[in-house]
Scaffold this motif. Structure first.
Motif, mmCIF file in Angstrom:
data_model
loop_
_atom_site.group_PDB
_atom_site.id
_atom_site.type_symbol
_atom_site.label_atom_id
_atom_site.label_comp_id
_atom_site.label_asym_id
_atom_site.label_seq_id
_atom_site.Cartn_x
_atom_site.Cartn_y
_atom_site.Cartn_z
ATOM 1 N N MET A 1 21.969 37.305 28.773
ATOM 2 C CA MET A 1 21.268 37.750 29.975
ATOM 3 C C MET A 1 19.833 38.131 29.617
ATOM 4 S SD MET A 1 24.057 40.009 32.051
ATOM 5 C CE MET A 1 25.622 39.305 32.566
ATOM 6 N N ASP A 14 17.053 32.435 38.754
ATOM 7 C CA ASP A 14 17.968 32.771 37.671
ATOM 8 C C ASP A 14 19.229 33.453 38.192
ATOM 9 O OD1 ASP A 14 16.126 31.710 35.933
ATOM 10 O OD2 ASP A 14 15.385 33.650 35.202
ATOM 11 N N ALA A 18 23.017 32.479 37.508
ATOM 12 C CA ALA A 18 23.982 33.472 37.023
ATOM 13 C C ALA A 18 25.251 33.500 37.862
ATOM 14 C CB ALA A 18 23.335 34.859 37.004
ATOM 15 N N PRO A 142 18.751 40.995 41.095
ATOM 16 C CA PRO A 142 20.073 40.711 40.527
ATOM 17 C C PRO A 142 21.197 41.449 41.250
ATOM 18 C CG PRO A 142 18.467 41.068 38.777
ATOM 19 C CD PRO A 142 17.806 41.470 40.058
ATOM 20 N N ASP A 177 19.972 39.833 34.309
ATOM 21 C CA ASP A 177 20.753 39.092 35.301
ATOM 22 C C ASP A 177 22.137 39.717 35.432
ATOM 23 O OD1 ASP A 177 19.347 36.179 33.834
ATOM 24 O OD2 ASP A 177 18.771 37.068 35.746
ATOM 25 N N GLY A 179 26.087 38.577 36.514
ATOM 26 C CA GLY A 179 26.994 37.468 36.789
ATOM 27 C C GLY A 179 28.007 37.802 37.865
#
Length: 561
Positions: A1, A14, A18, A142, A177, A179
């Motif tokens: 990350m 991004d 992710a 994010p 980031d 996920g």
């Protein structure tokens, strides 16, 4: 990350990576240039398809979401772009399709000045999306993007709208980031399954109704095996033919717009409805008239749905089970097989016989029997064909006369949105280029989004679109003739030569007017390797597959003057 300093636009791109996004569909705009630049840097990870109209882009994303179970992603610009995209959001909401729509927004410093193309998206999309947010702080990208994907796929899946303010995309921040979240799906309790089986064992005339979204191939197989082992008659909800092999001897037909009267009669006679995944909405329930709404009569409902709020919303079930369909299937696979032949086998045969009878092609007037042509076509199609179907009277023909098999997909807008099939076919072909994709659309629907065929050429994919041309808005004309016989107003259409239309792009065009022409035309279209349109010129007098305009006028109860 990565924790390097990045622009908001790069962070947004991004964040999509992710979350596992592989495809996105857009109409570009100056309001999200920085995000587009971030996608340029991720071109090896995300296939970005440039479309010609925002409604087309969102419908492509919606088809991707239906086929994969993962959120379809669309990107549009502010104001007019977002307004054009709204119909696709409504499709995703009523179809329970996971989707994330990203909308470029005005600079947040100009908010509430009615600046150029300003719209408050929380208010605009508030009633047709699961969640609407706006990102004004790049450091929160994010967090908010990850939450958006969680919301789109959790519970009852649906669309999320994210507005991204223009100058926020230029700000540089250093944040990691995030996920996808690992979340266990809602799983049915063993006691609930035992009660479901007990209710089923006590039934005399059960009927299964399958609906909802995000079914996997394994879930379909488990539910199929459960229903076949118990010889249960199985119907599918409106435009959900993909959920069950329609060639099996316990298939009952589709409960939706234009449903067979025989199936409707049997559904009213059923003493137990096992509704799996479906909301039991207006089309399925035939305007909320089909089942026992109060739950106090002889008919019992067992309702399995991932959203607790949907269970009992309209129909009071004898048993409600809050469970995600795939988790429910996993539990269902552990239920013991029945011992011996069920008492309702004769009932199942009756229900299936009604389906078989209504799928027989009648003799229609004119040189083209559309029912027989469609049945001839389905015999030559690959086992994994994907159908995308528009809204309109023409759609009742494939619903009645065609039988999608287990590996085939059938996508259609349950909210009745015209203009869906062409972009959805292109989105499906981009998502699964190795599969045969057929778009089914009326002449009215084609000219709403038919220009998206240009996107197929740009993307290098070749769907085959069947245009059913009767020179009118057929559904509205049908209702018009019932209410105001002979008083035709606003429903006639003037159309181009659709074969020449696609040829002008360099594609393959065909025109079908007589029996025996559709299959060869389709085979030539596929062999061409090009995006193709087959215009099927139907008899305008045959307004539905069960009635002519003369029939409707004879039955009409409206003013005759």
């Amino acid at each position: 990350m990565s924790t390097a300093t990045r622009t908001g636009g790069q962070l947004l791109a991004d964040a999509l990576v992710a979350q596992g996004v592989t495809h996105a569909f857009c109409v570009p705009g100056e309001s999200y240039l920085d995000l587009l630049d971030g996608l340029y840097a991720n071109a090896d990870k995300i296939n970005l398809t440039t479309c010609r109209f925002e409604a087309g882009a969102v419908n492509m994303a919606e088809a991707h979401g239906k086929l994969t179970g993962r959120p379809g992603v669309a990107l549009v610009t502010r104001g007019p772009g977002a307004c054009h995209a709204a119909i696709g959001v409504h499709v995703a909401m009523q179809d329970s399709t996971p989707m994330v729509l990203i909308v470029g927004q005005i600079p947040f410093a100009e908010t509430d000045r009615e600046t150029f193309q300003e719209v408050d998206y929380r208010r605009m999309f508030g009633s047709v999306a699961k969640w609407v947010t706006q990102i004004d702080d790049a450091a929160r990208i994010p967090e908010l993007m990850a939450h958006a994907f969680d919301v789109a796929t959790s519970g009852r899946p649906g669309p999320v709208v994210i507005a991204i303010s223009e100058e926020m995309q230029k700000v540089r921040v250093a944040v990691p980031d995030i996920g996808p979240a690992k979340v266990s799906a809602a799983y049915p309790s063993p006691a609930a399954l035992d009660e479901m089986v007990a209710l089923l064992d006590a039934a005399e005339r059960p009927l299964v109704v399958l609906g909802g979204s995000r079914w996997t191939a394994e879930t379909r197989r488990i539910v199929r095996d459960f229903c076949v082992a118990r010889d249960l008659p199985v119907s599918v909800a409106f435009r959900r033919q993909s959920l069950f092999d329609c060639t099996l001897p316990n298939y009952a037909g589709d409960l939706g717009v234009g449903a067979d009267a025989g199936l409707i009669a049997k559904a009213k006679q059923a003493d137990l409805i096992l509704a799996i995944g479906t909301r039991i909405g207006e089309p399925v329930s035939q305007g909320y008239t089909l089942f026992d709404m109060a739950g106090q009569g002889g008919q019992k409902i067992v309702h399995i749905h991932p959203d607790q709020a949907e269970i009992g919303r309209v129909y009071r079930p004898a048993l409600g089970i809050t469970a995600e369909v795939n988790a429910f299937a996993e539990a269902l696979a552990k239920v013991a097989a029945p011992a011996g032949k069920p008492r309702w086998s004769a009932w199942t045969q009756e229900v299936h016989a009604a389906r078989v009878k209504q799928a027989e092609a009648p003799d229609y007037a004119g040189p083209l029997n559309l029912a027989r042509e469609l049945q001839a076509l389905e015999k030559i199609l690959p086992a994994d064909t994907i159908f995308t179907c528009d809204a309109g009277n023409f759609a009742t023909w494939p619903n009645r006369f065609m039988h999608p098999t287990e590996q085939q997909e059938f996508l259609g807008p349950t909210n009745g949105a015209m203009g869906y099939a062409v972009p959805a076919a292109i989105g499906a072909k981009i998502s699964f280029p190795e599969r045969t994709v057929i778009g089914l659309v009326g002449d009215g629907g084609f000219l709403m989004t038919g220009q998206e065929i240009a996107t197929a050429f740009q993307a290098g994919v070749a769907p085959v679109v069947l245009v059913f041309n009767n020179g009118m808005y057929g559904t509205i004309r049908m209702y018009q003739e019932r209410a105001y016989p002979g008083r035709v107003s606003g429903t006639r259409l003037t159309n181009p030569d659709f074969a020449k239309f696609i040829e002008s792009f360099g594609g393959h065009g065909e025109t079908v007017e007589q029996d025996g022409e559709l299959v060869p035309a389709f085979q030539r279209a596929v062999a061409s390797g090009k995006p193709a349109v087959i215009e099927i010129r139907t008899n305008p007098e045959q307004i539905t597959n069960r009635a002519t305009i003369a029939d409707l006028r004879a039955l009409g109860s409206g003013p005759k003057h």
